[in-house]
Design a protein around this motif. Structure first.
Motif, short mmCIF file in Angstrom:
data_model
loop_
_atom_site.label_atom_id
_atom_site.label_comp_id
_atom_site.label_asym_id
_atom_site.label_seq_id
_atom_site.Cartn_x
_atom_site.Cartn_y
_atom_site.Cartn_z
N UNK A 298 0.75 -1.16 0.08
CA UNK A 298 0.06 0.02 0.09
C UNK A 298 0.83 1.19 0.21
N UNK A 299 0.29 2.37 -0.10
CA UNK A 299 0.76 3.68 0.02
C UNK A 299 0.12 4.69 -0.72
N UNK B 107 0.68 -2.27 -6.60
CA UNK B 107 0.39 -3.69 -6.45
C UNK B 107 0.48 -4.13 -5.16
N UNK B 108 -0.74 -4.68 -4.52
CA UNK B 108 -0.52 -5.20 -3.37
C UNK B 108 -0.29 -6.74 -3.15
N UNK B 109 0.26 -7.19 -2.06
CA UNK B 109 0.60 -8.51 -2.09
C UNK B 109 0.35 -8.93 -0.65
N UNK B 110 -0.01 -10.31 -0.52
CA UNK B 110 -0.72 -10.88 0.67
C UNK B 110 0.07 -12.22 0.71
N UNK B 111 1.07 -12.39 1.79
CA UNK B 111 1.33 -13.89 1.94
C UNK B 111 0.47 -14.60 3.01
N UNK B 112 0.36 -15.80 2.87
CA UNK B 112 -0.11 -16.69 3.64
C UNK B 112 0.57 -17.74 4.25
N UNK C 114 -5.74 4.42 -10.87
CA UNK C 114 -6.30 4.58 -9.67
C UNK C 114 -7.01 5.92 -9.52
N UNK C 115 -8.01 6.12 -8.95
CA UNK C 115 -8.80 7.45 -8.79
C UNK C 115 -8.97 7.53 -7.06
N UNK C 116 -9.25 8.62 -6.76
CA UNK C 116 -9.31 8.90 -5.07
C UNK C 116 -10.52 8.30 -4.69
N UNK C 117 -11.45 7.92 -5.25
CA UNK C 117 -12.36 7.06 -4.92
C UNK C 117 -11.85 5.55 -4.54
N UNK C 118 -10.69 5.17 -4.69
CA UNK C 118 -10.04 3.97 -4.49
C UNK C 118 -9.40 3.85 -3.04
N UNK C 119 -9.49 5.14 -2.46
CA UNK C 119 -8.76 5.28 -1.35
C UNK C 119 -9.44 4.63 -0.21
N UNK C 120 -8.70 3.80 0.58
CA UNK C 120 -9.24 2.79 1.30
C UNK C 120 -8.24 1.99 2.25
N UNK C 121 -8.60 1.20 3.08
CA UNK C 121 -7.72 0.26 3.89
C UNK C 121 -8.13 -0.77 3.28
N UNK D 223 -17.84 -15.61 4.05
CA UNK D 223 -17.17 -16.96 3.69
C UNK D 223 -15.70 -17.04 3.80
N UNK D 224 -15.17 -15.87 4.31
CA UNK D 224 -13.66 -15.95 4.41
C UNK D 224 -13.31 -16.10 5.83
N UNK D 225 -12.46 -16.74 6.55
CA UNK D 225 -12.42 -16.97 7.91
C UNK D 225 -10.75 -16.43 8.15
N UNK D 226 -10.07 -15.98 7.40
CA UNK D 226 -8.85 -15.37 7.67
C UNK D 226 -8.48 -14.03 7.35
N UNK D 227 -8.42 -13.05 8.07
CA UNK D 227 -7.85 -11.48 7.70
C UNK D 227 -6.71 -11.14 8.12
N UNK D 228 -6.14 -10.27 7.29
CA UNK D 228 -4.97 -9.64 7.21
C UNK D 228 -5.24 -8.25 8.07
N UNK D 229 -4.04 -7.60 8.60
CA UNK D 229 -4.39 -6.30 9.17
C UNK D 229 -4.58 -5.23 8.25
N UNK D 230 -4.52 -5.07 7.16
CA UNK D 230 -5.05 -4.29 6.31
C UNK D 230 -3.60 -3.38 5.88
N UNK D 231 -3.84 -2.88 4.59
CA UNK D 231 -2.74 -1.86 4.12
C UNK D 231 -3.52 -0.71 3.39
#
Length: 127
Positions: A9-10, A19-24, A86-93, A113-121
């Motif tokens: 994020x940034x 590009x966001x990445x998420x490692x499990x 990207x647009x300003x409307x895409x601003x979010x965690x 239907x998802x049971x695992x979550x990251x802390x967010x970026x």
């Protein structure tokens, strides 16, 4: 249980890309899907994109309009979200999610239907 760590994020100007990445890690052997959700201030968490781990089938929210692409690297147990135009409307965690339960037909466009979550970026798009 699956543990998730997001990165990428940034702050970016409108029209830019991230590009966001998420490692499990952890109970990844039973993982059947991964996805991305986002939450803007004062709004509910909403679905962005998801991917079935075995087939690679992908699903997208309408607002992505072909700008976002979700992909996976099975060997690294990592999911990516390429975000273009990207647009300003895409601003979010942005939150990574994993489903550690089996199921090739269950809906993976809803957070329940998802049971695992990251802390967010945080993704911030300036105008």
């Amino acid at each position: 249980q699956v543990q998730l760590v997001e990165s990428g994020g940034g702050l970016v100007q409108a029209g830019g890309s991230l590009r966001l990445s998420c490692a499990a890690s952890g109970r990844t052997f039973s993982m059947s899907a991964m996805g991305w959700f986002r939450q803007a201030p004062g709004k509910e968490r909403e679905f962005v994109a998801s991917i079935r781990w075995s087939t690679g089938s992908t699903y997208y929210a309408d607002f992505t309009k072909g700008r976002f692409t979700i992909s996976r690297d099975n060997a690294k147990n990592t999911v990516y979200l390429q975000m273009n135009s990207l647009t300003p409307e895409d601003t979010a965690a942005y939150y990574c999610a994993a489903r550690s339960l089996p199921g090739t037909t269950v809906s993976i466009t809803t957070s329940r239907n998802f049971d695992g979550w990251g802390q967010g970026t945080q993704v911030t798009v300036s105008s």
